[in-house]
Design a protein around this motif. Structure first.
Motif, short mmCIF file in Angstrom:
data_model
loop_
_atom_site.label_atom_id
_atom_site.label_comp_id
_atom_site.label_asym_id
_atom_site.label_seq_id
_atom_site.Cartn_x
_atom_site.Cartn_y
_atom_site.Cartn_z
N PHE A 74 55.53 42.75 -0.17
CA PHE A 74 56.80 42.06 0.03
C PHE A 74 58.01 43.00 0.05
O PHE A 74 59.11 42.59 0.43
CB PHE A 74 57.03 41.00 -1.06
CG PHE A 74 56.13 39.80 -0.94
CD1 PHE A 74 56.16 38.99 0.19
CD2 PHE A 74 55.24 39.48 -1.96
CE1 PHE A 74 55.34 37.88 0.30
CE2 PHE A 74 54.42 38.37 -1.86
CZ PHE A 74 54.46 37.56 -0.73
N ALA A 75 57.84 44.24 -0.38
CA ALA A 75 58.97 45.17 -0.46
C ALA A 75 59.56 45.47 0.91
O ALA A 75 58.83 45.59 1.91
CB ALA A 75 58.54 46.47 -1.13
N THR A 76 60.89 45.54 0.97
CA THR A 76 61.62 45.88 2.21
C THR A 76 62.70 46.90 1.84
O THR A 76 62.92 47.18 0.65
CB THR A 76 62.29 44.62 2.81
OG1 THR A 76 63.33 44.17 1.92
CG2 THR A 76 61.27 43.50 3.03
N PRO A 77 63.38 47.44 2.82
CA PRO A 77 64.47 48.38 2.50
C PRO A 77 65.58 47.77 1.65
O PRO A 77 66.37 48.51 1.04
CB PRO A 77 65.00 48.78 3.89
CG PRO A 77 63.83 48.60 4.79
CD PRO A 77 63.10 47.42 4.27
N THR A 78 65.65 46.44 1.58
CA THR A 78 66.71 45.78 0.80
C THR A 78 66.17 44.97 -0.38
O THR A 78 66.93 44.30 -1.07
CB THR A 78 67.52 44.84 1.70
OG1 THR A 78 66.64 43.86 2.29
CG2 THR A 78 68.23 45.62 2.81
N SER A 79 64.86 45.01 -0.62
CA SER A 79 64.27 44.22 -1.70
C SER A 79 63.07 44.96 -2.29
O SER A 79 62.29 45.57 -1.55
CB SER A 79 63.83 42.85 -1.19
OG SER A 79 63.10 42.15 -2.18
N VAL A 80 62.93 44.86 -3.63
CA VAL A 80 61.78 45.48 -4.29
C VAL A 80 60.56 44.56 -4.29
O VAL A 80 59.48 44.94 -4.74
CB VAL A 80 62.13 45.89 -5.74
CG1 VAL A 80 63.13 47.02 -5.75
CG2 VAL A 80 62.64 44.69 -6.54
#
Length: 571
Positions: A203-209
């Protein structure tokens, strides 16, 4: 509408969970494991701390201003939480586990395990969803409330929900039965921690852990398993006993009673408080080691773990990373011993007796704690690790053996509620053990003690606690005869009598009289009954295999992951 409500209420009632004739009691342990493997993730929640400490900064933690007040740090959305703040969730887990088990233990005995299991699922999974919202909105108080408080209540309900039921299904193997279920609580982190790690990576993205999404996903997965486990619970009919088993006579074993002590009386007896002290002292010694296992191995052996004759303080950052990986293997190995000990020691207590089993814990534990500093000064890593593997097996064994010990002393009628009250010892030990280990370590470091020797004094103090535990265990005696409930009191609480049971049996076999009027008809009916039983037994065997596979496959996966990490220790 009222009819539907009545049907729903009766379905979730204790009466509707009474097992039918021919029910296989081995279906109950996997139901208990399904719940315990889910709530056992509480032990693995630390996997979320580092990602949550950079929930705002994502790649790096965004520090809060030094002048920010505590209240502002709780509600701020502009900077990241400290790991020390996140760690309060872990403390809340076990405070509310013990307190909710004490408060709701009596309700469980009347409401039945099905209701308690469903309530545990609602609290634990609902708490995860509230925590997900807290992470999404960056409000740490929602994490404390969701997982710590509400989830902690779910832990307490889920932990005690199978105890009384399993003891009643396995009066011939009380220790083994509770060991199987409580083993699941120790094993929950082995499944949940690597699962959470994989979900966060997904689930990690450049804006979320990826933490709030992981909470939602795990809440959904856990809800399915916990509801399945709760609906799988069955309680035995009054008077049921395993085929061919007869209760031990008082003369044969005075420490095992066939009578019952009421909850309101039991918790006021010396036996209750002696067992409370026994559990507190056993758990205090073990839980302090669990919390400091990784830094303890690193600081005691330092560079010796990677073949260098230097202390921890002299290691380079890269070398510290290498020994941290080895220490992670040590932690994983201790987890396996904790889990295996729950089943091994609890099962062994069926033969040895509970009092003898706890005496072994305290005597053997005393010598192992006292010898650990010697193993450290000899630089013998293998021996040091072996000592603590045995210690942690007895830590887990203490949890799994205590419900059977209570049933032996106080009887089975109120054992779930009594066990709930006794779990306040866990809450006490959860504070006492880590405080002893952590504060003595810090005190000695502040006074110039070398890092490889800061745990020596602690080991001797923990050994002393076990001596006190042995004294308490040896002081346990059978409950005085005057404190047991009379048969009429037990019958009144069960809202049944021998005559009512007889009527129930007669209603279940109402048509039997019609079949015995003529021998030929009776023979035909018996043949048909055998065919029905054969079909039922075939379906029951398939259900039994599926039930055990549902909990066995995830557990085997978790064990394999842990073993892979453990191999690093011996590489």
């Amino acid at each position: 509408m009222s009819s539907a409500a009545s049907t729903s209420q009766s379905f979730f009632s204790r009466e509707r969970s009474v097992a039918e004739h021919g029910f296989n009691r081995w279906l109950v342990p996997p139901a208990a494991l399904a719940i315990h493997l889910c709530i056992g993730m509480a032990y693995g929640f630390s996997v979320f701390w580092l990602p949550l400490s950079r929930a705002v900064g994502v790649s790096e933690p965004k520090a809060c201003p030094a002048e920010m007040s505590f209240f502002d740090s709780v509600v701020t959305t502009s900077c990241d939480w400290k790991i020390s703040m996140l760690g309060w969730t872990f403390t809340l887990f076990f405070v509310f586990l013990g307190s909710s088990a004490a408060v709701f233990g009596h309700w469980l005995e009347t409401a039945g395990p099905r209701k308690a299991g469903l309530a545990a699922a609602a609290c634990w999974c609902g708490g995860l969803l509230i925590s997900a919202a807290g992470v999404y909105l960056h409000q740490i108080w929602m994490l404390w409330l969701g997982s710590g408080v509400i989830g902690g209540i779910g832990l307490g309900l889920g932990y005690i929900s199978p105890v009384s039921t399993l003891i009643k299904w396995f009066p011939d193997r009380r220790g083994m039965a509770t060991g199987m279920a409580i083993m699941g609580f120790g094993g929950g982190a082995m499944i949940g921690a690597p699962l959470a790690d994989k979900l966060m990576s997904y689930f990690a993205t450049p804006t979320s852990v990826g933490v709030w999404q992981t909470f939602v996903a795990m809440a959904a997965i856990y809800f399915v398993f916990m509801v399945g486990g709760a609906l799988g619970y069955r309680v035995p009919r009054d008077g049921w006993t395993p085929e061919g088993w007869t209760p031990p006579t008082a003369a044969a074993n005075k420490m095992v009673t066939s009578r019952h002590v009421h909850l309101d009386v039991a918790w006021k007896t010396p036996q209750f408080w002696l067992l409370w002290a026994v559990l507190t002292l056993n758990v205090s010694a073990g839980i302090g080691v669990i919390g400091m296992a990784s830094p303890m191995l690193q600081e005691v052996f330092g560079g010796h773990l990677i073949g260098l004759d230097i202390g921890f303080s002299d290691l380079s950052p890269d070398q510290k990373k290498k020994i941290a990986a080895i220490a992670a293997g040590f932690t994983g190995l201790l987890s396996l011993c904790n889990i295996g000990g729950r089943f091994f020691w609890a099962t062994g207590s069926d033969k040895l007796g509970r009092k003898t089993t706890y005496a072994i814990f305290f005597v053997l534990g005393f010598f192992l704690y006292a010898a650990a500093p010697w193993a450290a000064t000899q630089g013998n890593v293998i021996l040091f690790v072996l000592f603590f593997c045995i210690i942690l097996s007895m830590y887990g064994g203490g949890f799994a053996t205590i419900p059977a010990y209570l049933a032996d002393i106080f009887g089975t009628h109120h054992v779930g509620a009594i066990h709930g009250r006794l779990l306040t010892a866990w809450s006490t030990a959860g504070v006492l053990g880590p405080v002893l280990v952590n504060y003595i370590r810090d005190y000695q470091l502040d006074h110039g003690v070398a890092r490889d020797a800061v745990y020596n004094q602690t080991m001797y103090i923990l050994a002393g606690l076990l001596v006190l535990g042995l004294v308490c265990d040896l002081a346990v005696r059978p409950v005085a005869e005057r404190l047991f409930m009379t048969d009429d009191q037990v019958a009144a609480e069960k809202k049944t009598t021998v005559a009512a049971v007889a009527r129930e049996e007669a209603e279940a076999h109402a048509d039997f009289e019609d079949f015995v009027e003529e021998g030929a008809v009776a023979e035909a009916a018996a043949a048909e009954a055998r065919r029905v039983d054969a079909r039922r037994n075939g379906g029951a065997r398939a259900l039994l295999i599926l039930a055990w596979a549902a909990v066995g496959v995830p557990l085997a996966w978790g064990v394999s992951i842990t073993l892979q990490k453990t191999f690093v220790l011996f590489h």
